[in-house]
Design an enzyme around this catalytic site. Structure first.
Site, PDB file in Angstrom:
ATOM      1  N   LYS A  98       0.960  -1.345  -0.251  1.00  0.00           N
ATOM      2  CA  LYS A  98       0.230   0.119  -0.209  1.00  0.00           C
ATOM      3  C   LYS A  98       0.496   1.192   0.022  1.00  0.00           C
ATOM      4  CE  LYS A  98      -4.169  -2.064  -0.118  1.00  0.00           C
ATOM      5  NZ  LYS A  98      -4.818  -1.492  -0.730  1.00  0.00           N
ATOM      6  N   GLU A 120     -10.142   5.297   3.428  1.00  0.00           N
ATOM      7  CA  GLU A 120     -10.865   4.579   3.865  1.00  0.00           C
ATOM      8  C   GLU A 120     -10.046   3.224   3.768  1.00  0.00           C
ATOM      9  OE1 GLU A 120      -9.208   2.321   0.412  1.00  0.00           O
ATOM     10  OE2 GLU A 120     -10.053   4.846   0.516  1.00  0.00           O
ATOM     11  N   SER A 387       1.897  -9.875  -0.544  1.00  0.00           N
ATOM     12  CA  SER A 387       1.856  -7.715  -0.986  1.00  0.00           C
ATOM     13  C   SER A 387       1.877  -7.403   0.641  1.00  0.00           C
ATOM     14  CB  SER A 387       0.290  -8.281  -1.038  1.00  0.00           C
ATOM     15  OG  SER A 387      -0.941  -9.052  -0.038  1.00  0.00           O
TER      16      SER A 387
END
Length: 404
Positions: A98, A120, A387
């Protein structure tokens, strides 16, 4: 903003940001100027050498790129088939992919002269990455998070607050990611002049699906160079989990033209195939509009958004990025699912063979590798995108795994 439509006519209206019939820009009129401003800022930044140099500098010195491509020798030997490599996005600062997108959008916020950022989050990793970049760049930060996800991800809630962010719980609907996005969009409509919405996946109205993909495609660019150096050939398959789809499209994108490289996205199979028990959009969804974009959406016969479930807080979104819908329809990518129990089992397997505890999202991709690798030839190669790391999920793992 949270209702689906299965109107094909609406999907075919002309507009920017299309992937076949998917994508588009379905938002209130009050957001159109902000989206156009963001699109223009991004288009200019792509051509601005100083922007690209600073982005590269922060990715290297702050986020920790490039991430390694690790040969999972013991897992390969255990499964007895294809050679398995792991792309270690879990080693990035904040613990997941991210941060790539958050650095990029943070630099755009600076260019646009805004000082307040909203976001969010579901599993909390995007919220942590957003709070991190806001601390680094001096922005006010508000993160919306469903109260159920706050319960499941207490560690990440604390991390966000420690970084100076305000975390606003959302108790409506299913109290998860979809509802957090609804509240973030309401905030944006109200404060659009001063606020940037740092959306965390390849979802939402144009330009987000394209822009977020572009900030993540460095993953696939690195993986391509690394596997060619290690094996002198491209992989047979690349496997990644798919919630909204940012980590998957990030590693898939540089291989789209390589037709012999299979691309496999793994959705959340949840508890069962019953609607409401999973988040496998391609197994039970229909095309529709949700939160700004046209894609596959889990919905009931009346077109209402279905409840979803996953042991992983990051995979329980009822829609999927429009580029994934396009890749699915074209047959360029294959999408499957892993159940809660398979993901939990995969977590233990990877932890006990390679000493790597993956995020439960990533464990879905590992579960698919465990199924697929033994059926492949020993000379074939599989890359699994890890990830995120599993620190945030230890509480859920303790609840669900019996280790005694």
């Amino acid at each position: 903003m949270a209702t689906a439509s299965i109107s094909r006519q609406k999907a075919l209206k002309p507009g920017a940001g299309r992937f076949g019939v998917y994508g588009g820009r379905y938002v209130p009129e009050t957001l159109m100027a902000a989206l156009e401003e963001l699109e223009q800022a991004y288009e200019n930044a792509k051509r601005n050498r100083k922007f690209q140099q600073r982005l590269d500098y922060l990715l290297r010195t702050y986020a920790g790129r490039p991430t390694p491509l690790f040969f999972a020798e013991r897992l390969t030997r255990k499964l007895g088939g294809a050679k398995i490599y792991l792309k270690r996005e879990d080693l990035l600062h904040t613990g997941a992919h991210k941060i790539n997108n958050c650095i990029g959008q943070g630099l755009l916020v600076e260019r646009m002269g805004k000082k307040r950022v909203i976001a969010e989050t579901g599993a909390g990793q995007h919220g942590v990455a957003t709070a991190t970049i806001c601390a680094l760049m001096g922005f006010e930060c508000v993160v919306y998070m469903g109260t159920e996800d706050m319960r499941r991800q207490e560690l990440n809630v604390f991390r966000m607050r420690l970084l100076g962010a305000e975390v606003r719980g959302v108790g409506s609907g299913s109290c998860t990611l979809k509802d957090a996005i609804n509240e973030a969009m309401r905030d944006w409509v109200t404060n659009v002049q001063t606020t940037h919405y740092l959306l965390g996946s390849v979802l939402g109205a144009h330009p987000y699906p394209t822009m977020v993909r572009d900030f993540h495609k460095i993953t696939g660019r690195e993986a391509r160079a690394q596997i060619l150096k290690a094996e002198r050939k491209l992989p047979t398959a690349i496997v990644a989990c798919v919630g909204g789809g940012s980590n998957a499209i990030g590693i898939f994108y540089e291989f789209l033209e390589d037709k012999k490289v299979g691309l496999v996205g793994v959705e959340a199979g949840g508890r069962s195939n019953k609607l409401g028990d999973h988040a496998a959009r391609f197994a039970g969804g229909l095309p529709g509009v949700l939160q700004g974009t046209y894609s596959y959406v889990l919905q009931d016969k009346a077109g209402q958004i279905a409840l979803t479930h996953s042991v992983s807080a990051g995979l329980d979104y009822p829609s999927i990025g429009p580029e994934h819908a396009w890749l699915k329809d074209r047959g360029r990518a294959e999408y499957t699912s892993a159940s809660d129990s398979e993901a939990l089992e995969a977590t233990m397997v990877l932890a006990q063979t390679e000493g790597i505890i993956p995020a439960l999202e990533s464990a879905h991709a590992v579960a698919e590798a465990i199924k697929r690798a033994p059926k492949m030839k020993k000379f074939e190669i599989m890359i699994v995108n890890i990830s995120g790391r599993g620190d945030k999920d230890i509480g859920i793992m303790r609840e669900n795994l019996k280790l005694d």
